[in-house]
Design a protein around this motif. Structure first.
Motif, PDB file in Angstrom:
ATOM      1  N   UNK A 176      -9.862  29.555  45.637  1.00 28.21           N
ATOM      2  CA  UNK A 176      -9.627  31.005  45.492  1.00 28.21           C
ATOM      3  C   UNK A 176      -9.327  31.711  46.814  1.00 28.21           C
ATOM      4  N   UNK A 177     -10.111  31.457  47.836  1.00 20.04           N
ATOM      5  CA  UNK A 177      -9.864  32.095  49.138  1.00 20.04           C
ATOM      6  C   UNK A 177      -8.576  31.610  49.776  1.00 20.04           C
ATOM      7  N   UNK A 178      -8.303  30.318  49.636  1.00 19.73           N
ATOM      8  CA  UNK A 178      -7.088  29.753  50.209  1.00 19.73           C
ATOM      9  C   UNK A 178      -5.857  30.413  49.589  1.00 19.73           C
ATOM     10  N   UNK A 179      -5.880  30.595  48.271  1.00 22.79           N
ATOM     11  CA  UNK A 179      -4.739  31.241  47.605  1.00 22.79           C
ATOM     12  C   UNK A 179      -4.544  32.665  48.102  1.00 22.79           C
ATOM     13  N   UNK A 180      -5.640  33.426  48.220  1.00 26.36           N
ATOM     14  CA  UNK A 180      -5.519  34.809  48.691  1.00 26.36           C
ATOM     15  C   UNK A 180      -4.922  34.864  50.099  1.00 26.36           C
ATOM     16  N   UNK A 181      -5.367  33.968  50.964  1.00 24.67           N
ATOM     17  CA  UNK A 181      -4.879  33.971  52.348  1.00 24.67           C
ATOM     18  C   UNK A 181      -3.459  33.446  52.478  1.00 24.67           C
ATOM     19  N   UNK A 182      -3.073  32.479  51.660  1.00 24.39           N
ATOM     20  CA  UNK A 182      -1.818  31.764  51.887  1.00 24.39           C
ATOM     21  C   UNK A 182      -0.669  32.116  50.961  1.00 24.39           C
TER      22      UNK A 182
ATOM     23  N   UNK B 257       0.981  34.938  50.391  1.00 25.79           N
ATOM     24  CA  UNK B 257       2.093  35.684  51.012  1.00 25.79           C
ATOM     25  C   UNK B 257       2.968  34.809  51.920  1.00 25.79           C
ATOM     26  N   UNK B 258       2.356  33.943  52.706  1.00 27.04           N
ATOM     27  CA  UNK B 258       3.118  33.072  53.606  1.00 27.04           C
ATOM     28  C   UNK B 258       3.935  32.062  52.797  1.00 27.04           C
ATOM     29  N   UNK B 259       3.319  31.485  51.768  1.00 25.74           N
ATOM     30  CA  UNK B 259       4.016  30.498  50.935  1.00 25.74           C
ATOM     31  C   UNK B 259       5.177  31.137  50.180  1.00 25.74           C
ATOM     32  N   UNK B 260       4.984  32.372  49.744  1.00 24.92           N
ATOM     33  CA  UNK B 260       6.047  33.096  49.031  1.00 24.92           C
ATOM     34  C   UNK B 260       7.282  33.227  49.923  1.00 24.92           C
ATOM     35  N   UNK B 261       7.084  33.505  51.194  1.00 21.64           N
ATOM     36  CA  UNK B 261       8.210  33.616  52.131  1.00 21.64           C
ATOM     37  C   UNK B 261       8.811  32.248  52.444  1.00 21.64           C
ATOM     38  N   UNK B 262       7.965  31.233  52.588  1.00 22.03           N
ATOM     39  CA  UNK B 262       8.450  29.910  52.976  1.00 22.03           C
ATOM     40  C   UNK B 262       9.188  29.214  51.833  1.00 22.03           C
ATOM     41  N   UNK B 263       8.790  29.504  50.594  1.00 25.77           N
ATOM     42  CA  UNK B 263       9.392  28.836  49.430  1.00 25.77           C
ATOM     43  C   UNK B 263       9.971  29.886  48.473  1.00 25.77           C
ATOM     44  N   UNK B 264      11.067  30.536  48.854  1.00 26.04           N
ATOM     45  CA  UNK B 264      11.619  31.616  48.029  1.00 26.04           C
ATOM     46  C   UNK B 264      12.214  31.138  46.702  1.00 26.04           C
TER      47      UNK B 264
ATOM     48  N   UNK C 214      10.718  29.392  44.508  1.00 24.45           N
ATOM     49  CA  UNK C 214       9.670  29.378  43.481  1.00 24.45           C
ATOM     50  C   UNK C 214       9.721  30.716  42.750  1.00 24.45           C
ATOM     51  N   UNK C 215       9.719  30.681  41.411  1.00 23.14           N
ATOM     52  CA  UNK C 215       9.804  31.936  40.646  1.00 23.14           C
ATOM     53  C   UNK C 215       8.674  32.920  40.998  1.00 23.14           C
ATOM     54  N   UNK C 216       9.010  34.194  41.022  1.00 23.58           N
ATOM     55  CA  UNK C 216       8.057  35.243  41.380  1.00 23.58           C
ATOM     56  C   UNK C 216       6.819  35.229  40.473  1.00 23.58           C
ATOM     57  N   UNK C 217       7.005  34.893  39.207  1.00 24.69           N
ATOM     58  CA  UNK C 217       5.867  34.851  38.281  1.00 24.69           C
ATOM     59  C   UNK C 217       4.815  33.839  38.740  1.00 24.69           C
ATOM     60  N   UNK C 218       5.240  32.734  39.321  1.00 25.02           N
ATOM     61  CA  UNK C 218       4.300  31.726  39.818  1.00 25.02           C
ATOM     62  C   UNK C 218       3.479  32.315  40.963  1.00 25.02           C
ATOM     63  N   UNK C 219       4.132  33.035  41.869  1.00 25.53           N
ATOM     64  CA  UNK C 219       3.412  33.624  43.001  1.00 25.53           C
ATOM     65  C   UNK C 219       2.448  34.705  42.533  1.00 25.53           C
ATOM     66  N   UNK C 220       2.869  35.530  41.575  1.00 23.47           N
ATOM     67  CA  UNK C 220       1.970  36.568  41.055  1.00 23.47           C
ATOM     68  C   UNK C 220       0.733  35.931  40.438  1.00 23.47           C
ATOM     69  N   UNK C 221       0.953  34.865  39.653  1.00 29.95           N
ATOM     70  CA  UNK C 221      -0.165  34.181  38.996  1.00 29.95           C
ATOM     71  C   UNK C 221      -1.105  33.565  40.030  1.00 29.95           C
ATOM     72  N   UNK C 222      -0.534  32.906  41.045  1.00 25.10           N
ATOM     73  CA  UNK C 222      -1.350  32.264  42.080  1.00 25.10           C
ATOM     74  C   UNK C 222      -2.157  33.306  42.855  1.00 25.10           C
ATOM     75  N   UNK C 223      -1.527  34.414  43.191  1.00 24.14           N
ATOM     76  CA  UNK C 223      -2.202  35.444  43.965  1.00 24.14           C
ATOM     77  C   UNK C 223      -3.259  36.204  43.202  1.00 24.14           C
TER      78      UNK C 223
END
Length: 182
Positions: A36-42, A44-51, A53-62
């Motif tokens: 849980x903490x790792x996802x919160x911290x990472x 935003x960075x992963x979203x930029x590094x792996x554009x 990946x569908x936005x829905x996946x990032x919203x769900x992960x965050x």
């Protein structure tokens, strides 16, 4: 348990069959503590590094809560306990046990691939090379020596990955439902 089942269970041994449950539990302690903490911290960075990946996946992960993850882990634990018991009752011959064992080992390799992709730590990557993969290889060797494991076919790899993925997806869907989420 019949005499035949008892003899079969001794053949592969409880360290092989219930060892899957023990190895899974130790591995998931790392994931429970870190994810849980790792996802919160990472995220935003992963979203930029792996554009790609569908936005829905990032919203769900965050937005994944620790409670949801904990409930999902508990549900997976029930599945692993059930397949471990099936493996024990059949001396390791249970197809679902062997599929789950393959899935466990392959999911450890997925953790290592994730860590390589992000060029750093990802939850599950610490215990995968020292526990998940070695236990799976050891257990498969014991099953092979006991004469209950056939040579691995590509189909077995696909089934193992599919079992692991389906179990993870279903456990999160049930956890969201139990906790009243979407």
């Amino acid at each position: 348990m019949t005499n035949t089942a008892k003899a079969n269970a001794r053949q592969a041994g409880p360290a092989v069959t219930f060892g899957l449950l023990a190895a899974w539990a130790l591995h998931d302690v790392e994931e429970l503590a870190m994810l849980p903490g790792w996802l919160r911290r990472n995220t935003p960075v992963l979203r930029e590094r792996f554009p790609v990946v569908p936005e829905a996946v990032w919203r769900r992960a965050g937005s994944m809560e620790g409670r949801e993850f904990a409930v999902a882990v508990g549900l997976v634990g029930a599945v692993v306990a059930t397949v471990s018991a099936a493996g024990h009752a059949t001396g390791g011959r249970s197809a679902v046990y062997q599929t789950a064992l393959n899935g466990f080992g392959l999911h450890g390799l997925v953790h290592l691939a994730q860590a390589a992709a992000v060029r750093g730590y990802t939850p599950g990557a610490a215990t995968s090379p020292v526990l998940v993969v070695p236990f799976t290889l050891w257990a498969r060797g014991r099953l092979r020596r006991a004469g209950v494991l056939r040579p691995t076919r590509p189909r077995d790899v696909a089934l193992g990955l599919g079992f692991a993925a389906a179990t993870a997806v279903a456990s999160h869907a049930v956890a969201r439902r139990v906790l009243g989420g979407r």
